[in-house]
Design a protein around this motif. Structure first.
Motif, PDB file in Angstrom:
ATOM      1  N   ARG A   1       0.611  12.267   2.820  1.00  0.00           N
ATOM      2  CA  ARG A   1       1.283  11.354   3.766  1.00  0.00           C
ATOM      3  C   ARG A   1       0.531  11.276   5.091  1.00  0.00           C
TER       4      ARG A   1
ATOM      5  N   TYR B   1      -3.370   9.699   4.574  1.00  0.00           N
ATOM      6  CA  TYR B   1      -3.623   8.405   3.921  1.00  0.00           C
ATOM      7  C   TYR B   1      -4.154   7.371   4.914  1.00  0.00           C
TER       8      TYR B   1
ATOM      9  N   ARG C   1      -8.052   5.909   5.002  1.00  0.00           N
ATOM     10  CA  ARG C   1      -8.372   4.489   4.824  1.00  0.00           C
ATOM     11  C   ARG C   1      -9.213   3.970   5.985  1.00  0.00           C
TER      12      ARG C   1
ATOM     13  N   ASP D   1      -8.386  -1.311   5.715  1.00  0.00           N
ATOM     14  CA  ASP D   1      -7.768  -2.079   4.632  1.00  0.00           C
ATOM     15  C   ASP D   1      -8.409  -3.458   4.508  1.00  0.00           C
TER      16      ASP D   1
ATOM     17  N   ALA E   1      -1.403  -3.185  -6.512  1.00  0.00           N
ATOM     18  CA  ALA E   1      -0.212  -2.335  -6.425  1.00  0.00           C
ATOM     19  C   ALA E   1       0.721  -2.564  -7.607  1.00  0.00           C
TER      20      ALA E   1
ATOM     21  N   GLN F   1       1.889   0.333 -10.077  1.00  0.00           N
ATOM     22  CA  GLN F   1       3.295   0.709 -10.277  1.00  0.00           C
ATOM     23  C   GLN F   1       3.716   0.585 -11.736  1.00  0.00           C
TER      24      GLN F   1
ATOM     25  N   PRO G   1       5.736   9.606  -4.345  1.00  0.00           N
ATOM     26  CA  PRO G   1       5.761   8.377  -3.533  1.00  0.00           C
ATOM     27  C   PRO G   1       4.404   7.672  -3.593  1.00  0.00           C
ATOM     28  N   TYR G   2       4.069   7.130  -4.774  1.00  0.00           N
ATOM     29  CA  TYR G   2       2.765   6.512  -4.979  1.00  0.00           C
ATOM     30  C   TYR G   2       2.595   5.283  -4.083  1.00  0.00           C
ATOM     31  N   GLU G   3       1.390   5.133  -3.574  1.00  0.00           N
ATOM     32  CA  GLU G   3       0.997   3.943  -2.831  1.00  0.00           C
ATOM     33  C   GLU G   3      -0.399   3.545  -3.272  1.00  0.00           C
ATOM     34  N   PHE G   4      -0.689   2.239  -3.187  1.00  0.00           N
ATOM     35  CA  PHE G   4      -1.989   1.714  -3.603  1.00  0.00           C
ATOM     36  C   PHE G   4      -2.523   0.783  -2.524  1.00  0.00           C
ATOM     37  N   SER G   5      -3.793   0.945  -2.188  1.00  0.00           N
ATOM     38  CA  SER G   5      -4.428   0.105  -1.173  1.00  0.00           C
ATOM     39  C   SER G   5      -5.802  -0.336  -1.659  1.00  0.00           C
TER      40      SER G   5
ATOM     41  N   LYS H   1      -1.286   9.127  -3.081  1.00  0.00           N
ATOM     42  CA  LYS H   1      -1.835   8.094  -2.200  1.00  0.00           C
ATOM     43  C   LYS H   1      -3.202   7.677  -2.744  1.00  0.00           C
TER      44      LYS H   1
END
Length: 432
Positions: free
Chosen positions: A35, A38, A42, A48, A60, A64, A75-79, A95
């Motif tokens: 957290r 991340y 980036r 980004d 994303a 997902q 708490p997956y996130e994609f960038s 992340k």
């Protein structure tokens, strides 16, 4: 020892493989690390990618879809990262990021799923946390351990807490971890309805590129995920065992990545411009920045390159205008504030420069920003504040870090001569 004991969780079951493993990093620490790291990670990888929001949403969405069939809820996130180096990475806690440079090389949604599933497994199986506990980043508490960064010149600037992220991004996974990520990633693909053979074909492509020693690949995905014929064969066996034929999604991927492919010539001109600037060829760098802007005037990085080339030529007013435009287009990238702050320092606009440098520091703590703020603090008579900034900058192994260390000696030598007996200095005087 108490700090280390607080992190010890003892034996735990790997959520992906079901095997018992020694786990010295608690899940709370794992989640907190991802957290907290991340956003700065980036930043140091290029920021980004903002020009194509539908592409980011698409990545994303595919991610997902795979998350829903994964073995661990996080708490997956994609960038999507604005960098041409073909790379993808995962921080602890789910992340995940993929560079636009890697998206250029993919031919289908199934291949995108293979990349993302591989990274999801790294997060789900706690491979990053295992790297931390092996001593890469764990020494009583999370402390950066002087890990050389590979993927971006920006990442070499990071200091303090952000350098933890730099170390995580550049750790090399073990062969067992890579095999797990390949095998279980293909299982996730099959569960999600994708053709797992796409993972085999993707590895075959990577092996061919590796054999040709493509330099941009060697500095990207290959550095942390080295391909091999052995991995291709293991993936082929996994695909045969799964025995499923799922979606390929070639047409959809071409449609969703069309804008990205249209932009490729502009980014290629930009990348050539950065190389020219690094070689001191400011005129060529400026021409390439203008070429990139002619193809896509809404990319902040192109305006930033133009500003750097102009600043190197001493054209500070024009450089500031270029940085202003870069910040208008992308107000969330540290580099443009840092560069504009340097220009404003040269113009003698101390207050505006300080504001820019502090904003840059808030986005990504760097040796350069700390050093310049230290010089500003000295100019204002704030020696204590200057020492804080110089100490932070001196933690970097960069040229700026060495300058900051020299400033520390110069300030402290009169009161603490015994501390620096025998020290030989070479302190560069700047324009402050």
């Amino acid at each position: 020892m108490w700090a280390l004991a607080a992190l010890v969780s003892g034996c735990a079951t790997n959520p992906v493989t079901g095997e018992n493993e020694l786990m010295l990093v608690s899940e709370d620490t794992e989640l907190r690390t991802g957290r907290e790291q991340y956003a700065p990670s980036r930043q140091m990888q290029g920021g980004d990618f903002l020009l194509d929001p539908p592409l980011g949403a698409y990545v994303a969405e595919v991610g997902q879809r795979l998350v829903r069939v994964s073995d661990r809820k996080l708490p997956y996130e994609f960038s999507v990262i604005n960098d041409s180096t073909p790379n993808a990475w995962a921080l602890p806690g789910g992340k995940i990021a993929v560079n636009r440079g890697l998206l250029w090389e993919l031919g289908s949604e199934a291949e995108l799923a293979a990349v993302l599933a591989h990274e999801i497994v790294h997060a789900a199986a706690r491979h990053g946390a295992q790297g931390m506990q092996r001593g890469v980043l764990l020494q009583g508490a999370l402390i950066a351990a002087g890990v050389a960064t590979r993927d971006s010149d920006y990442s070499r600037l990071a200091v303090g807490a952000a350098s933890v992220g730099a170390g995580l991004l550049n750790q090399s996974y073990s062969r067992d971890a890579e095999r797990e990520a390949d095998e279980y990633g293909m299982r996730y693909m099959a569960r999600a309805g994708y053709d797992p053979m796409a993972a085999v074909e993707l590895q075959q492509t990577f092996v061919r590129l590796n054999e040709r020693r493509e330099p941009n690949w060697l500095s990207g995905l290959f550095a942390s995920h080295p391909p091999s014929p052995e991995r291709v064969e293991l993936n082929r066996r996994t695909a045969a065992q799964l025995g499923v034929k799922g979606e390929r999604g070639e047409a959809r991927y071409r449609r969703m990545s069309a804008r990205l492919r249209e932009l490729r010539p502009a980014y290629e001109a930009y990348d050539q411009g950065r190389k020219a600037l690094a070689g001191g060829e400011t005129k060529q760098a400026l021409a390439l920045a203008e070429q990139a802007l002619g193809l896509e005037p809404s990319e902040a990085l192109f305006h930033g390159l133009k500003g750097e080339a102009l600043a190197r030529q001493g054209r500070t007013d024009e450089a500031e205008s270029a940085y202003n435009r870069a910040i208008d287009l992308d107000p969330g990238f540290f580099r443009h504030y840092l560069q504009r702050g340097e220009v404003r320092l040269k113009q003698g606009r101390w207050g505006e420069a300080q504001a820019d440098l502090k904003r840059s520091l808030a986005l990504l703590p760097t040796a350069d920003a700390h050093y310049l703020l230290g010089r500003l603090a000295l100019r204002g008579g704030d020696q204590r504040g200057a020492l804080v900034h110089f100490r932070s900058a001196a933690g970097s192994g960069s040229d700026t870090g060495r300058l900051a260390a020299g400033e520390l000696v110069r300030i402290q030598l009169p009161d603490q001569p015994q501390r620096y007996l025998g020290t030989r200095l070479g302190i560069e005087r700047g324009w402050l």
